[in-house]
Design a protein around this motif. Sequence first.
Motif, PDB file in Angstrom:
ATOM      1  N   GLU A 170       4.593 -63.908 -29.941  1.00 54.75           N
ATOM      2  CA  GLU A 170       3.622 -62.954 -29.422  1.00 54.75           C
ATOM      3  C   GLU A 170       3.276 -63.201 -27.952  1.00 54.75           C
ATOM      4  O   GLU A 170       2.885 -62.275 -27.247  1.00 54.75           O
ATOM      5  CB  GLU A 170       2.340 -63.018 -30.256  1.00 54.75           C
ATOM      6  CG  GLU A 170       2.540 -62.526 -31.683  1.00 54.75           C
ATOM      7  CD  GLU A 170       1.261 -62.612 -32.486  1.00 54.75           C
ATOM      8  OE1 GLU A 170       0.287 -63.214 -31.975  1.00 54.75           O
ATOM      9  OE2 GLU A 170       1.230 -62.081 -33.609  1.00 54.75           O
ATOM     10  N   SER A 171       3.413 -64.397 -27.460  1.00 58.35           N
ATOM     11  CA  SER A 171       3.014 -64.711 -26.084  1.00 58.35           C
ATOM     12  C   SER A 171       4.187 -64.747 -25.108  1.00 58.35           C
ATOM     13  O   SER A 171       3.983 -65.051 -23.936  1.00 58.35           O
ATOM     14  CB  SER A 171       2.297 -66.068 -26.047  1.00 58.35           C
ATOM     15  OG  SER A 171       3.157 -67.089 -26.543  1.00 58.35           O
TER      16      SER A 171
ATOM     17  N   THR B 106       7.537 -67.936 -21.351  1.00 52.28           N
ATOM     18  CA  THR B 106       6.711 -68.344 -22.495  1.00 52.28           C
ATOM     19  C   THR B 106       5.737 -69.418 -22.033  1.00 52.28           C
ATOM     20  O   THR B 106       6.012 -70.121 -21.040  1.00 52.28           O
ATOM     21  CB  THR B 106       7.596 -68.875 -23.637  1.00 52.28           C
ATOM     22  OG1 THR B 106       6.788 -69.155 -24.779  1.00 52.28           O
ATOM     23  CG2 THR B 106       8.338 -70.123 -23.220  1.00 52.28           C
TER      24      THR B 106
ATOM     25  N   GLU C 237       2.916 -67.542 -32.599  1.00 53.88           N
ATOM     26  CA  GLU C 237       2.300 -67.522 -31.276  1.00 53.88           C
ATOM     27  C   GLU C 237       3.351 -67.528 -30.174  1.00 53.88           C
ATOM     28  O   GLU C 237       3.193 -66.912 -29.122  1.00 53.88           O
ATOM     29  CB  GLU C 237       1.367 -68.718 -31.131  1.00 53.88           C
ATOM     30  CG  GLU C 237       0.141 -68.663 -32.040  1.00 53.88           C
ATOM     31  CD  GLU C 237      -0.706 -69.913 -31.928  1.00 53.88           C
ATOM     32  OE1 GLU C 237      -0.303 -70.817 -31.149  1.00 53.88           O
ATOM     33  OE2 GLU C 237      -1.750 -69.987 -32.595  1.00 53.88           O
TER      34      GLU C 237
ATOM     35  N   ASP D  43      -0.299 -59.994 -15.586  1.00 54.79           N
ATOM     36  CA  ASP D  43       0.161 -59.328 -16.792  1.00 54.79           C
ATOM     37  C   ASP D  43       0.388 -57.848 -16.499  1.00 54.79           C
ATOM     38  O   ASP D  43      -0.390 -57.200 -15.797  1.00 54.79           O
ATOM     39  CB  ASP D  43      -0.863 -59.483 -17.918  1.00 54.79           C
ATOM     40  CG  ASP D  43      -0.980 -60.936 -18.377  1.00 54.79           C
ATOM     41  OD1 ASP D  43       0.012 -61.686 -18.162  1.00 54.79           O
ATOM     42  OD2 ASP D  43      -2.040 -61.307 -18.919  1.00 54.79           O
TER      43      ASP D  43
END
Length: 575
Positions: free
Chosen positions: A17-18, A73, A14, A45
């Motif tokens: 991916e983030s 992050t 995670e 985003d």
Amino acid sequence: MAASSEAQARASVEFVESSVLEAVVPSSDIDIEAELGSWDGPTEDGGSILPFLSQRHVLLLDELLAAYIVFRTPSLDDDILKSYLARLLVNVEAFAFSTSPPPEQEPKDVPPKELIHSSTINHTDEPTVVNHGEGDDAYTYVIWKVDIFIARPQGRFHKPGVYFQPTASFKPAERPKKGALEDEYLPSRAPTALNLLQSFETDPALTGIHPRLSAMRISKVTPSAPVAREMARPIRNGQRPVFRVLPALAWRIRYSRTQASLSDLSLMASLDLEVAQFSTYDVRIKNVGLTLHGGNVKALNDEQDAAAVHRPGDQLTYLYKIKPDLAPDGTPSLGSKGHCLTLTIEANVSISAQCRPNVGIEWRTPVDFVSEQAASLMKAAHRSSSSAIQSTNTHNPDALPAHDTQIKPGPEATQDDINITLTVSGPPQVRVGEIFTWDVFIVNRSQKTRRLAILVIAKRKRDFERHQSHPSTSSAGGLRSEKELLTTAVVDENIVYAKQKSARTETSELICLTTDIRLGQLSPGSCYTADLRFLALSAGVLFVESIRVIDLNTNEAVDIRDLPSIVAVESERLQ
């Protein structure tokens, strides 16, 4: 324990991916931590990580650029974040490319882009960590400040641009120490690999033998699921802006040889420095240096003011005298291609009141100190070269060869034929009508005894008037037929006599009072000093055609034409 390992692996996936990684170049020197702390805007985003930051639009070639690598992050505990950052490997690359298609006449084999910078962020570089936002919009920003040198690309790009590509990879966890009960990448109760030789255990010939060949030795091992998911997907990149690049300075170096002694191999180097005309930025040149590998450089111009502001299109000229180190035989110590000239320039460019980048140029080029000089001159000026072989049938060893019987050196001539050093020096000014002398210093660098003679060849003026043929008026031959082929009129004695009688006589401007100098025996390594006496008859700059050095044993000769100039002045003008 297995559930705890799986949860930890899921958390690391995670994290990969983030997270988002981006390179930013601010338009001014700012405190990015303070700016980020005072920012209260939303995080979008797909856009820039730091939308409030104003970035530069134009970069300069040879610029040492201060860029920021920003890693965003979701908020994590400090201990977990520190452990993840220790496993993060960040690399920064800069690429140059063409922002528009090249013209049709240019070659099409130019690569689409070229790598001009690549570096890796060391783990010793402590980043700046800033927590921003609350709730679901809470993020942790990790910021590294890196220095990127915008090198000049080797290829020809039309309207070049530069973009930065930061990449980050998540390294595997370190192997646990001996005695650890759990391993993130090797979970417990995993089945062993297949035995490929298990079917041969029932073979009667292998009684008591249990052959085994693991399938892992001949097949590719696929890592476990957490490692595959974690390593296969790299950390996502954010916005990638394109920066236009321009050169701030352009330069050119030209060389010229000075009228000096034959043993002086120095060159005059002229450095022309120009501020780029198509830019609108002022430039302050802090330092300009020129160094020679295997020699020394002497600056001939006054020191420039480092605080002076130069506008676009301004041109500056710097003069230097470069001289190579000499070997014992008089040649350059590093040969014809070993001497390298290095140019260093430090400048400051004023793009705006808040943006003043520094430009550092380091450029190298080889210098050949002997390519422009003739072979005969190089031999006389502390250099070995081919000799001129004299073809004569005289039986008298003391007879000097004529001036026009010298033959050009051939490829079979060796470097040890004469191999002497001849240094000629004279007064800077002379009086018209008074005798002056040239000092000639001779050193025998060969391995055998020489018997030498030195002649002075005066400058000869040539009559460029062409002879005009006239009808023959000779009475010796009587009447001739018109159809008979006649020779040129020069055979007519009347025209020859008239031509000689009306010939123009040139007055001499310089007279050499020394017919020749003869050295009886000059042993190897010995030297000799002689004087050449001259008389100037007119004022001005006078020249001597050449000085001929002849070996009386072999009749080999060398003409030296690089001689000092004679400045003759009247008596009342002499200072």
